[in-house]
Design an enzyme around this catalytic site. Sequence first.
Site, short mmCIF file in Angstrom:
data_model
loop_
_atom_site.label_atom_id
_atom_site.label_comp_id
_atom_site.label_asym_id
_atom_site.label_seq_id
_atom_site.Cartn_x
_atom_site.Cartn_y
_atom_site.Cartn_z
N SER A 138 1.02 -1.33 -0.18
CA SER A 138 0.15 0.48 -0.10
C SER A 138 1.27 0.78 -0.46
O SER A 138 2.17 1.22 0.58
CB SER A 138 -0.94 -0.19 1.38
OG SER A 138 -1.55 0.58 1.20
N TYR A 151 -1.78 -0.06 10.72
CA TYR A 151 -1.47 -0.74 8.86
C TYR A 151 -1.00 -0.62 8.86
O TYR A 151 -0.37 -1.30 7.76
CB TYR A 151 -2.74 0.01 9.21
CG TYR A 151 -3.33 -0.77 7.23
CD1 TYR A 151 -3.31 -2.34 6.74
CD2 TYR A 151 -2.91 0.71 6.09
CE1 TYR A 151 -3.59 -2.05 5.23
CE2 TYR A 151 -2.84 0.10 4.74
CZ TYR A 151 -3.06 -0.74 4.40
OH TYR A 151 -3.67 -1.26 3.36
N1 NAP Z 1 -8.92 -0.36 -0.86
C1 NAP Z 1 -8.00 -0.24 -0.42
O1 NAP Z 1 -7.75 1.24 -0.69
C2 NAP Z 1 -6.47 -0.29 -0.06
C3 NAP Z 1 -5.41 0.76 -0.93
C4 NAP Z 1 -4.08 0.22 -0.20
C5 NAP Z 1 -3.89 -1.63 -0.44
N2 NAP Z 1 -4.90 -1.61 -0.53
C6 NAP Z 1 -4.41 -3.56 -0.55
O2 NAP Z 1 -5.33 -4.42 -1.55
C7 NAP Z 1 -5.99 -5.20 -0.60
C8 NAP Z 1 -6.55 -6.47 -0.57
O3 NAP Z 1 -8.05 -5.48 -0.20
P1 NAP Z 1 -9.31 -5.08 -0.48
O4 NAP Z 1 -9.14 -3.74 -0.86
O5 NAP Z 1 -9.63 -5.07 -1.78
O6 NAP Z 1 -10.04 -5.17 0.39
P2 NAP Z 1 -11.67 -6.19 0.89
O7 NAP Z 1 -12.62 -5.59 -0.01
O8 NAP Z 1 -12.02 -5.52 2.32
O9 NAP Z 1 -10.68 -7.21 0.13
C9 NAP Z 1 -10.19 -8.31 1.55
C10 NAP Z 1 -9.91 -9.24 1.11
O10 NAP Z 1 -8.75 -10.20 2.17
C11 NAP Z 1 -9.79 -11.61 2.58
N3 NAP Z 1 -9.05 -11.55 3.69
C12 NAP Z 1 -9.25 -10.76 5.18
N4 NAP Z 1 -8.89 -11.63 6.53
C13 NAP Z 1 -7.99 -12.64 5.66
C14 NAP Z 1 -7.29 -13.49 6.04
N5 NAP Z 1 -7.39 -14.31 7.34
N6 NAP Z 1 -7.03 -15.35 5.33
C15 NAP Z 1 -7.44 -14.79 4.10
N7 NAP Z 1 -8.27 -14.13 3.66
C16 NAP Z 1 -8.94 -13.05 4.58
C17 NAP Z 1 -10.74 -11.31 2.38
O11 NAP Z 1 -11.79 -12.32 2.67
P3 NAP Z 1 -12.26 -13.71 3.01
O12 NAP Z 1 -13.20 -12.39 4.09
O13 NAP Z 1 -13.58 -13.82 2.40
O14 NAP Z 1 -11.45 -13.78 3.58
C18 NAP Z 1 -11.29 -10.65 0.99
O15 NAP Z 1 -11.19 -10.82 0.10
C19 NAP Z 1 -5.74 -5.86 1.12
O16 NAP Z 1 -3.66 -6.00 0.78
C20 NAP Z 1 -5.06 -4.32 1.59
O17 NAP Z 1 -4.36 -4.11 2.18
C21 NAP Z 1 -6.13 -2.07 0.07
#
Ligand code: NAP
Length: 233
Positions: A138, A151
Amino acid sequence: MPSLEGKTAIVTGASKGLGQAIARRLAAGGARVVAGARSTDKLEALAQEAPNQIIPFTCDVTKSAQVKAMIEFTVEQCGRLDLLINNAGLAHFAQVQDLTEEEWDEMMDVNLKGAFLTCKYAIPYLKQTEGHIVNISSVAGTEAFANGSGYCASKFGLMALSDALTLELKPHHVKVTTLCPGSIKTEFHNPKDYAMEAEQVAETVWTCVSAPKGVIYNQIIMRPLVPKKAQKS
Ligand SMILES: NC(=O)c1ccc[n+]([C@@H]2O[C@H](COP(=O)([O-])OP(=O)(O)OC[C@H]3O[C@@H](n4cnc5c(N)ncnc54)[C@H](OP(=O)(O)O)[C@@H]3O)[C@@H](O)[C@H]2O)c1
């Protein structure tokens, strides 16, 4: 157009958001994709979009035995492992004195230990295929901000893990990419309306994994273009 035909990928956190978009993009590019997360129903719905190409596997990345089983299942089913996309992640935002110990531990366990575990068990197979690890960090892995202590610490840790992996795997021609996105429109955390689409970030993952054999995209920061009226002076 480059193709991942014949290659196999694992995408963690593929039940929604960015992970789901990455799984779709890699499958569209010809890879077989093992889609991991805890929400079996959502993974099965995703797999219906591309039967036999997207394969659901229920896996909590904080549980060593489940991660090991996912890697072994992938190699048994597909015969090889080429791409590991460490995308699973979550955030709790609060000032340090208000952040609970459970919230801190959960971020460290999912965002950092989860990536360690997948790498630990996948690396022997990635060495066989001269494969590629993509860690989804991130912008918060490059600069800290108020309310983001846990985070940011977990994502800074992921940057360090990625740097060490880059050096350890260089002799084996296993590529390591760290992608640091800014705000994305997912359920993750109240995105701004100018945030990037998950598909745009997934396209960058595709660019990295379909790069020429002799080229590594090592670290990428990508951000939404903030409209002028929303910019702080
Ligand atoms: N959205 C943003 O603005 C943003 C910005 C920068 C970086 N990121 C990074 O991008 C990545 C994806 O985020 P997103 O925005 O797509 O978030 P999201 O929509 O909340 O999705 C998060 C995913 O992580 C999975 N997850 C959470 N805990 C888990 C566990 N213990 N084991 C396996 N899977 C797990 C969830 O699946 P289940 O709940 O089904 O397990 C879900 O598929 C993350 O690493 C986040 O830090 C996001």
